[in-house]
Scaffold this active site. Sequence first.
Site, PDB file in Angstrom:
ATOM      1  CE1 TYR A 127      -8.709   7.179   7.427  1.00 18.82           C
ATOM      2  CE2 TYR A 127      -9.324   5.701   5.995  1.00 18.82           C
ATOM      3  CZ  TYR A 127      -8.640   6.701   6.460  1.00 18.82           C
ATOM      4  OH  TYR A 127      -7.594   6.943   5.455  1.00 18.82           O
TER       5      TYR A 127
ATOM      6  CB  SER B  35     -10.122   5.734   2.333  1.00 22.09           C
ATOM      7  OG  SER B  35      -9.116   6.413   1.666  1.00 22.09           O
TER       8      SER B  35
ATOM      9  CB  THR C 199      -6.892   8.906   0.715  1.00 21.49           C
ATOM     10  OG1 THR C 199      -5.941   8.875   1.860  1.00 21.49           O
ATOM     11  CG2 THR C 199      -6.540   7.767  -0.277  1.00 21.49           C
TER      12      THR C 199
ATOM     13  CG  HIS D 244      -2.230   0.680   0.914  1.00 18.00           C
ATOM     14  ND1 HIS D 244      -2.480   1.607   0.132  1.00 18.00           N
ATOM     15  CD2 HIS D 244      -3.393   0.251   1.398  1.00 18.00           C
ATOM     16  CE1 HIS D 244      -3.838   1.806  -0.187  1.00 18.00           C
ATOM     17  NE2 HIS D 244      -4.291   0.873   0.935  1.00 18.00           N
TER      18      HIS D 244
END
Length: 660
Positions: free
Chosen positions: A488, A490, A501, A374
């Site tokens: 959360y 994104s 993001t 990532h």
Amino acid sequence: MVVRLLLLLRDWPRGPAIGPGSLCRSLSSGSGSREYLQRSIVPTMHFQDSLPRLPIPKLEDTIKRYLCAQKPLLDDDQFRKTEQHCKSFENGIGKELHKQLVAQDKRNRHTSYISDPWFDMYLTARDSIVLNFNPFMAFNPDPKSEYNDQLTRATNMTVSAVRFLKTLRAGLLEPEVFHLNPAKSDTDTFKRLIRFVPSSLSWYGAYLVNAYPLDMSQYFRLFSSTRLPRRTRDELVTDEKARHLLVLRKGHFYVFDVLDRDGNIVSASEIQAHLKYILSDNSPAPEFPLAYLTTEHRDVWAELRQKLVNGGNEETLRKVDSAVFCLCLDDFPIEGLVHLSHSMLHGDGTNRWYDKSFNLIIGKDGTAALHFEHAWGDGVAVLRFLNEVFKDSTQAPAISPQNQPARTDSSAAVQKLTFKLSDALKTGISTAKERFDAIVKTLTIDFIQFHRGGKEFLKKQRLSPDSVAQLAFQMAFLRQYGQTVATYESCSTAAFKHGRTETIRPASIFTKRCSEAFVREPSQHSIGELQQMMAECSKYHGQLTREAAMGQGFDRHLFALRYLAAAKGIALPELYLDPAYGQINHNILSTSTLSSPAVNIGGFAPVVPDGFGIGYAVHDNWIGCNVSSYPDRNAREFLQCVEKALEDIFDVIDGRCIKT
């Protein structure tokens, strides 16, 4: 311009693994030769130089948004203390830090204010990247069932992936663009005009016809890239001269060229022959599978890697690191979506090289997925790649199941890599295996498919489909655990140069009030009142989504200010020491959504031990939800509560009373 962009991003797709959606259309003149996926009239990176820059929000706006997000999470006394911290920050050190951040941003117009801090955040993280960071996205099966044979699909997907690589590097891949008026912008006439507009102005030319190019700066890291473990901070490396593919099977490593010396793709029948040769290797699994080392704590892995290098494995490791990508051939079929998620998210640790930019995994039954690292990107590039590979490999497959492999000497073309392992390395591998097995055993994954309706139905009710899914998560957690917690979601900021993001904070005073009405006191509210509450949630969620997509959230701004304070040696401001700041960043509900005709399912692990990892998609006529948890939570029970919440929501939409 801002107003138009807000309208553009109204239905912006969200999530770490999400792409630009259905409004992105081709800037291509059609398919190219078998060497290329397409031959775009407009060069791939034509719009990159003129993309708008990611804005830094006003400090007062960030503080207001932060307090709004804190309101449903705190009691009155806690909120008053947090307000005081915010006021002191806004009028004191925060004001000075913001001023410095703006000045620094003006000196670095080639990038965004969040780009370097975000890379640092990922690369300095010392936890294992498996489960903590790397997600997966699974392909749908090939519509032609006979093409799901492992060898056939592996060959076709490999060829399509290399065609994507060549198309990208030749500048022939169509740029990523939103077309709001395709009758004007998605035409050969416009494309031939815009290609002659200088790159420094091309974005504005596209904007005049309601076309919005997106950032593509992450794409080059898709291929020949890996994350190298280093002490304190890892390193991303890319070797664009590499011509070979890395294949893992039963923990063994193989390499062979997929590009010849002239840069042409090796024939599909030769690739098929080489893969068949690898699949026929009956060697037992190695006693000490090296891949386990990529599951380790990053500093531990860095030390062990240095031992590998010092032990005479440097050149072999270079072949692993520089390979165009890693193809993982598994020796078992997939048995259902839960098994699929476990296999593609983590596997058994022996047949993945988790540091590669992506692993293309293909099971014995042809089930395929991408598992990706990532740090280098946020998934926009990965989903584009996945979509293109699925389309090309299913609509224009390089081979058919009837094709015979080339008559070639695969034993000469395919190199099986061997590693010299000292006793210290063998011990390191055994320790890594123990740790990996222990954490994987604690992970639970489950899923639901809700078929009463989806995007089409909800839009007719003038409700945001995403807001309904997020409301269901809030209701489910309240029912299961009796509280509202940090959540959360994104949101891509790829509309801006080097955007990464921003965070949508779905837990709000509106969702809290609505959830409590549905879960705790449904009989005290009329159907009309409940419908009105859902409408308010939808409206506010839409506002948060627009703000996030426009770079007007608060999370990245506060993160950058904290990063700057640390870089300047400034003592951490009180705002960041406030327990409320820690609590809102302890994301118990971590959510990500994606929707693509190429994607079967996606998922990731919780980001905190007492959290849920929630991958979901609101399809046209159904809603899918894939949830992971550790022992502190129960994914199965949570999903039952999500299903109950969705039933209640749809009952109220239909004008029916909630079933108790």
